[in-house]
Write a protein that holds these residues in place. Structure first.
Motif, short mmCIF file in Angstrom:
data_model
loop_
_atom_site.label_atom_id
_atom_site.label_comp_id
_atom_site.label_asym_id
_atom_site.label_seq_id
_atom_site.Cartn_x
_atom_site.Cartn_y
_atom_site.Cartn_z
N SER A 193 -36.65 -13.17 27.24
CA SER A 193 -37.27 -13.13 25.92
C SER A 193 -37.48 -14.52 25.34
O SER A 193 -37.51 -14.70 24.12
N GLY A 194 -37.59 -15.53 26.22
CA GLY A 194 -37.96 -16.86 25.76
C GLY A 194 -39.44 -16.91 25.45
O GLY A 194 -40.09 -15.88 25.27
N SER A 215 -33.77 -8.67 26.83
CA SER A 215 -33.30 -9.94 26.29
C SER A 215 -31.79 -10.05 26.45
O SER A 215 -31.05 -9.15 26.03
N ARG A 217 -29.99 -12.17 24.95
CA ARG A 217 -29.43 -12.71 23.70
C ARG A 217 -29.44 -11.67 22.59
O ARG A 217 -29.92 -10.56 22.75
N LEU A 221 -36.57 -14.90 21.46
CA LEU A 221 -36.81 -16.32 21.18
C LEU A 221 -35.54 -17.01 20.66
O LEU A 221 -35.52 -17.58 19.56
N GLY A 223 -34.08 -19.75 21.22
CA GLY A 223 -34.10 -21.18 20.98
C GLY A 223 -34.95 -21.60 19.80
O GLY A 223 -35.08 -22.78 19.51
N GLU A 224 -35.55 -20.62 19.11
CA GLU A 224 -36.48 -20.94 18.03
C GLU A 224 -35.86 -20.69 16.66
O GLU A 224 -34.74 -20.20 16.54
N GLY A 279 -37.42 -18.52 33.00
CA GLY A 279 -37.39 -19.98 33.02
C GLY A 279 -38.14 -20.57 34.20
O GLY A 279 -38.76 -19.87 35.01
#
Length: 470
Positions: A193-194, A215, A217, A221, A223-224, A279
């Protein structure tokens, strides 16, 4: 003084490579590019250009949904309202691949016009002043030794895959393989889910697929900006996407007519197709870099300074293979900086403070400068966030999701960063990037008259709310 006898050899023809080549030729060097796929590299042929074209197609389809809320409907020849707009995947992908090929040809033509030599094949650094080029590298074609005063490595990165989820190009796919599909996935399971996972999950949702986003996490997203990620996840769910948070994929297997994704907690998710978005890894293996003394990080990324120098004099690197910022715009700037520095032209070191980045979901997320995490850790930074739903232009366009957020330094009002969540946020972020890059303060932005009504008016309004009273 640079002469045509000054030889530059560039391994990789993506944005970092071809922009460097244009600068090198402009400064009078003899430039050779070695590129395996085609000029433009993965960014043009399989990654950035195709994915954003696919997303644009999905966005266009969503415009029909917005139009219905504004009182506009499609009708058939009998006058009946058309409820569904249907995508034709084969035609969509044919257009996307044609667009990518045309862009590659345009770049190829630009390089040829300035005298850059282009070798279709693979390159390897044999010494600090020698590159071995091999044409038809996959089938063991002939090799050529290229003497080099300057070497630039701009080989990019490739999709990371899981040993328990090996892509087959049919049902288990990387983002580079989706353009071979002739039918829309009935139920697409997106793993990761990046940025890439979120963008493509929403694109296929918009095109009509049933989408499950896995996801690992707490939210998409990770890291946003957390506020921006919350908006996007809410939009995903509102539009019918199934988001599985805190769910790590353990593997993917083919079934008779689809796939099954095994999660680490024992659950399984069935679908027609799986898309791996876990990634990327730098394409630095087999280039001879370590043998000539170029320092690599444990991740395989090439270590560079702010003028793109590696640890070996005369050898530079640019783009995703360096791990600085995985953006085509940054790769291009790193490549230009490398040539300016190597060939003795005026140059300023790379400044990532003013680099704007966009996630092409719907709405888009655009960011520049510092973010919420840094602001929360610094007592001398304050921020304001304005929902777009209050903006008059947003009301006219049926925009209900999104916001403008600005960060500034207390006492001085210097704008340090911003986040915009909106349709075409990639276009709206530029004035904020200008403010960050040039250290403008909130009063300077607020006193610049904006068009009324406009979405950019919310940027000026946010700046007004951050006014620093004496």
């Amino acid at each position: 003084m640079i002469t045509r006898e000054t030889s530059v050899v560039i391994i990789g023809g993506g944005p970092g490579g071809y922009e460097a080549a244009l600068v090198g030729a402009q400064l009078g060097a003899h430039v050779t590019i070695i590129e395996r796929q085609g000029v433009g590299g993965a960014a043009v042929l399989t990654d950035c250009v195709p994915s954003k074209a696919l997303i644009a197609t999905a966005d266009y389809m969503s415009d029909f949904e917005v139009a219905s809320g504004l009182g506009v409907h499609l009708t058939d020849h009998e006058g009946d309202v058309v409820e569904d707009v249907v995508a034709q995947p084969q035609l969509v992908n044919e257009r996307i691949l044609s667009l990518a090929a045309a862009q590659s040809e345009d770049v190829h033509g630009s390089l040829q016009e300035v005298g850059v030599r282009i070798i279709r094949g693979a390159g390897r650094v044999a010494a600090r002043d020698l590159v071995i080029a091999q044409t038809d590298a996959d089938s063991g074609g002939p090799t050529e030794e290229l003497a080099a005063d300057v070497i630039l490595v701009a080989t990019g990165a490739t999709p990371r895959v899981l040993p328990t989820a090996v892509p087959d190009g049919e049902r288990i796919l990387t983002w580079q393989q989706i353009y071979s599909l002739t039918e829309l996935p009935e139920r697409l399971v997106v793993i990761g889910s990046g940025v890439t996972g979120a963008e493509l999950a929403q694109a296929f949702l918009g095109l009509g697929s049933n989408v499950v986003l896995v996801s690992s996490r707490d939210h998409v997203l990770p890291g946003e900006d957390a506020d921006a990620a919350t908006v996007i996840e809410d939009v995903f769910r509102k539009r019918g996407m199934e988001v599985l948070s805190r769910s790590r994929a353990a593997g993917v297997e083919r079934t008779e007519d689809g796939i099954v994704v095994r999660l680490e907690d024992g659950r399984t998710v069935e679908g027609s197709h799986a898309l791996l978005a876990v990634g990327a890894i730098p394409a630095t293996s087999g280039l001879g870099l370590e043998e000539v003394g170029v320092d690599l990080a444990d991740s395989g990324h090439i270590t560079v300074d702010r003028v793109s120098r590696t640890s070996v004099p005369g050898i530079y690197a640019a783009g995703d293979c360096t791990g600085v910022l995985p953006l085509a715009s940054v790769a291009a700037m790193q490549g230009r900086i490398a040539m300016w520095h190597a060939l003795g032209d005026a140059v300023a070191p790379l400044n990532v403070r003013g680099v704007a980045a966009t996630i092409f979901t719907e709405p888009e997320i655009a960011t520049v400068g510092i973010g919420q995490v840094a602001a929360d850790e610094a007592p001398d930074i304050e921020s304001v966030m304005l929902p777009l739903a209050r903006n008059p232009r947003a009301k006219m366009q049926g925009i209900t999701d999104g916001f403008v957020k600005l960060f500034c330094r207390k006492g001085y009002g210097t704008i340090l960063g911003g986040v915009i969540v909106a349709p075409k946020a990639s276009e709206l972020i530029h004035p904020v990037a200008l403010a960050v890059q040039n250290r403008l303060n909130v009063d300077q932005v607020a006193s610049t008259i904006t068009v009324y009504p406009s979405l950019s008016g919310s940027i000026a309004e946010a700046a007004r709310q951050l006014h620093q009273s004496e």
